[in-house]
Design an enzyme around this catalytic site. Structure first.
Site, PDB file in Angstrom:
ATOM      1  N   CYS A 176       5.295  -5.637 -14.507  1.00 40.89           N
ATOM      2  CA  CYS A 176       3.751  -5.064 -14.211  1.00 40.89           C
ATOM      3  C   CYS A 176       2.754  -6.041 -14.186  1.00 40.89           C
ATOM      4  O   CYS A 176       1.475  -5.933 -13.714  1.00 40.89           O
ATOM      5  CB  CYS A 176       3.283  -3.634 -14.829  1.00 40.89           C
ATOM      6  SG  CYS A 176       4.519  -2.299 -14.364  1.00 40.89           S
ATOM      7  N   HIS A 206      -4.288   1.254   1.052  1.00 42.62           N
ATOM      8  CA  HIS A 206      -3.836  -0.136   1.640  1.00 42.62           C
ATOM      9  C   HIS A 206      -4.950  -1.001   1.318  1.00 42.62           C
ATOM     10  O   HIS A 206      -5.305  -2.095   2.102  1.00 42.62           O
ATOM     11  CB  HIS A 206      -3.876   0.058   3.491  1.00 42.62           C
ATOM     12  CG  HIS A 206      -2.437   0.690   3.922  1.00 42.62           C
ATOM     13  ND1 HIS A 206      -2.580   2.046   3.928  1.00 42.62           N
ATOM     14  CD2 HIS A 206      -1.190   0.334   4.155  1.00 42.62           C
ATOM     15  CE1 HIS A 206      -1.146   2.530   4.080  1.00 42.62           C
ATOM     16  NE2 HIS A 206      -0.497   1.459   4.404  1.00 42.62           N
ATOM     17  N   GLU A 212       1.425   7.662 -10.544  1.00 41.52           N
ATOM     18  CA  GLU A 212       1.769   6.205 -10.035  1.00 41.52           C
ATOM     19  C   GLU A 212       3.228   6.129  -9.471  1.00 41.52           C
ATOM     20  O   GLU A 212       3.165   5.487  -8.606  1.00 41.52           O
ATOM     21  CB  GLU A 212       1.681   5.556 -11.268  1.00 41.52           C
ATOM     22  CG  GLU A 212       1.667   3.985 -10.930  1.00 41.52           C
ATOM     23  CD  GLU A 212       1.357   2.970 -11.996  1.00 41.52           C
ATOM     24  OE1 GLU A 212       0.243   2.723 -12.326  1.00 41.52           O
ATOM     25  OE2 GLU A 212       2.281   2.693 -13.011  1.00 41.52           O
TER      26      GLU A 212
END
Length: 144
Positions: free
Chosen positions: A23, A72, A134
């Site tokens: 991550c 985005h 998530e």
């Protein structure tokens, strides 16, 4: 208490500096935000039509903000300005910065404590709970 709940989905990239595994790399998620709104009044009374708030208004107010700032886009911490500037110079996008690492927990807290109160200030509703997924299997829930 009656809550009106709206689900808003968005795609964003992030990375967690100093994360102990992968991550720490820039990567993306299909986030799902569930916003729980209730009436501000003490009795949690519904409006004259029997609603907490119109679902379309939730979409316009909250979904519009999410679409403008998070969808985005790349979410980074203030400590990650070098990467953010490189992305901005390459793509032209405005990076969304948080004061803290952009974990699901910190994004959810930021939305609940800093963004939603301002967005909802002119309405008769408030948000005391939200969920942020998530992944389909991993989410956080914040309740004030």
């Amino acid at each position: 208490m009656i809550n009106a709940i709206r689900k808003i989905e968005f795609d964003s990239a992030h990375r967690i500096i100093n994360h102990e595994s992968k991550c720490k790399m820039l990567h993306g998620h299909r986030y799902v935000l569930e916003v729980y709104l209730n009436a501000k009044n003490q009795d949690n009374q519904l409006d004259k039509l029997g609603r907490v708030i119109d679902f379309g208004e939730m979409k316009t107010i909250i979904g519009g903000w999410v679409d403008k700032f998070l969808d985005h886009n790349t979410i980074l911490s203030d400590e990650d300005k070098v990467l953010g500037n490189n992305i901005k110079n390459t793509t032209g996008q405005d990076i969304y910065y948080l004061k803290y690492p952009p974990t699901a927990e910190n994004i959810a807290l930021h939305l609940l404590q800093e963004i939603l109160p301002d967005l909802l200030a002119k309405t008769e509703v408030e948000c005391k709970k939200l969920r942020l997924y998530e992944t389909p299997n991993c989410w956080v829930e914040v309740v004030l």
